[in-house]
Write a protein that holds these residues in place. Structure first.
Motif, short mmCIF file in Angstrom:
data_model
loop_
_atom_site.label_atom_id
_atom_site.label_comp_id
_atom_site.label_asym_id
_atom_site.label_seq_id
_atom_site.Cartn_x
_atom_site.Cartn_y
_atom_site.Cartn_z
N THR A 257 0.84 -1.20 0.00
CA THR A 257 0.00 0.00 0.00
C THR A 257 0.87 1.25 0.00
OG1 THR A 257 -1.59 -1.26 1.32
CG2 THR A 257 -1.96 1.10 1.14
N ASP B 290 -0.39 -2.17 -10.34
CA ASP B 290 -0.46 -2.81 -9.03
C ASP B 290 -0.23 -4.31 -9.23
OD1 ASP B 290 -1.05 -3.98 -6.64
OD2 ASP B 290 -2.99 -3.00 -6.37
N GLU C 120 -0.42 -8.82 -6.34
CA GLU C 120 -0.85 -10.22 -6.30
C GLU C 120 -0.15 -11.06 -7.35
OE1 GLU C 120 -5.16 -10.21 -6.55
OE2 GLU C 120 -5.34 -9.00 -4.73
N LYS D 294 0.54 -13.29 0.39
CA LYS D 294 0.99 -13.22 -1.01
C LYS D 294 1.90 -14.42 -1.35
CE LYS D 294 -0.91 -9.16 -2.09
NZ LYS D 294 -1.71 -8.71 -0.96
#
Ligand SMILES: *Cc1c(COP(=O)(O)O)cnc(C)c1O
Length: 424
Positions: free
Chosen positions: A71, A169, A172, A198
């Motif tokens: 984040t 992003d 993942e 993760k």
């Protein structure tokens, strides 16, 4: 092969089968101990330097800045993109909210772009349309859901055409590739995560990735309270305490050599599910096999529309009516939980979240679900009881299966059998 498992023979798993849990190998503890023994218990040290090198080598970017979490890396990306208060930003809709929140930290206003069925990621057709509705937008934030790369060529071409930059992003999708290139290389600004669930983890942690030395230096500075080069604490810019700890970096350093092993295990799980579900009215989370190789972080199911029993979700709870030959995510998740296995609903789309409900949301034209244009997002199904858009539909009919890389074949066979029984 599954008929051997009789209903009465299935007992709950004695120890929980997880969605995705950390897998340690040993070297992690050595690097942590090294930090301890040499007293580098700080946000500087050899583990941090090494883990940044390892990330660059693996992913193929020039600079990596180790941070406290993914984040924080996304926040740095949004700051580098120069997002200003009130500025509209196009964002993936079906994703974890850490994709989107950093936009709001900077005062940006997310406008959500609907999902496509082929990769469960941002729909390029909807993105193209969004630029006709909001031509002033100049930043796009796109995630790769569950480790499956989105349509990067198309998304990047549309960004280029409209003079917009891409924030990628890849939290993942660490280790996943698109046309042979690792995700985390495709945006002007890129982030990855080492959160506990993760594909590899530091227990927490994240990284900002870039080929720009100037950007890397800015992130190094901002993430350490923006200290200027002076003998005292001198500050000319707003700073953050976002740097990764050398202890955490030891864990990540120990994990990196096992990334490919974890991917291979997750891939085997994905294909065992696919084989085990043959004949059921379901499909696995899809990917663009011609262009991309996912990291198979989570295996997911999508139930055929015709095989859905009635299911209604409020803001906090769900109800369903069991029906022969049919099932729904709620029934399957409740069954798995009863047997001590952890599944999860699909990430609830951002446009359905109360916090983001008054934000713009753009779907592709003629998706067959009633809405053909940008509209203010709502939370529930349409008047006919059917989902109004692709994200809502996948959320309604889909679920994440236990995908832990330590799950045994025998455990997975039981999970497959439990799912099969939901359709009986
Ligand atoms: C996990 C995740 C993040 C955030 O990473 P943290 O390290 O948990 O802060 C961002 N985006 C997506 C899509 C994620 O799944």
């Amino acid at each position: 092969m599954f008929s051997a498992l009789k209903t009465s023979e299935i007992a709950p798993f004695p120890s929980k089968v997880w969605l995705s849990s950390p897998t340690m190998h040993g070297p992690e503890l050595e690097y942590v101990k090294e930090a301890y023994d040499t007293n580098w218990m700080s946000t500087v040290g050899e583990n941090i330097n090494e883990v940044e090198n390892l990330a660059c080598r693996k992913i193929g970017c020039q600079y990596a800045v180790a941070l406290s979490c993914g984040t924080a890396a996304m926040h740095m990306a949004v700051k580098l993109a120069g997002v200003k208060p009130g500025e509209k930003i196009f964002c993936s809709d079906m994703t974890f909210d850490a994709t989107v929140n950093p936009v709001v930290y900077e005062g940006g206003v997310p406008v959500f772009i609907d999902t496509e069925y082929d990769t469960w990621n941002m729909d390029p057709v909807a993105l193209e349309k969004a630029f006709t509705l909001y031509p002033q937008v100049r930043v796009v934030v796109a995630a790769h859901l569950y480790g499956t790369p989105g349509r990067l060529d198309e998304l990047r071409a549309i960004c280029r055409e409209h003079g917009a930059v891409l924030i990628e992003d890849a939290a993942e999708s660490l280790g996943a590739t698109y046309k042979g290139i690792q995700t985390g290389n495709f945006g002007e600004y890129n982030a990855i995560s080492f959160n506990g669930n993760k594909i590899i983890t530091g227990s927490s942690g994240g990284m900002y990735l870039t080929n720009s030395l100037e950007d890397a230096n800015k992130v190094r500075k901002w993430s350490t309270q923006s200290r200027e080069n002076a003998p005292w604490y001198q500050h000319e810019e707003l700073g953050y305490n976002y740097r990764m700890s050398n202890v955490i970096a030891g864990v990540v350093r120990g994990q990196f050599p096992y990334l490919e092993e974890h991917i291979a295990q997750k891939k085997a799980i994905y294909y065992r599910y696919q084989e085990g579900f043959q004949g059921l009215p379901v499909q696995m989370n899809p990917f663009d096999g011609g262009n991309s190789e996912p990291n198979y972080w989570l295996s997911c199911l999508l139930i055929d529309e015709a095989a859905m029993c009635q299911q209604v979700r409020g803001e906090q709870e769900a109800l369903f009516i069991p029906e022969h030959g049919k099932s729904c995510p709620t029934e399957i998740l409740e069954t798995l939980a009863k047997y001590n296995a952890e599944g999860r609903p699909i990430w609830k789309p951002m446009h359905m979240q109360p916090i983001y409900r008054n934000h713009g949301f753009v779907t592709r034209e003629g998706n067959g679900r009633g809405k053909t244009n940008a509209y203010i997002a709502g939370g529930s199904l349409g008047m006919d009881g059917k989902p109004l858009d692709v994200g809502m539909d996948i959320f309604h009919r889909g679920l994440c299966l236990p995908s832990d890389n330590k799950m045994t074949k025998e455990q997975q066979n039981i999970i497959i059998e439990l799912v099969r029984r939901c359709f009986e």
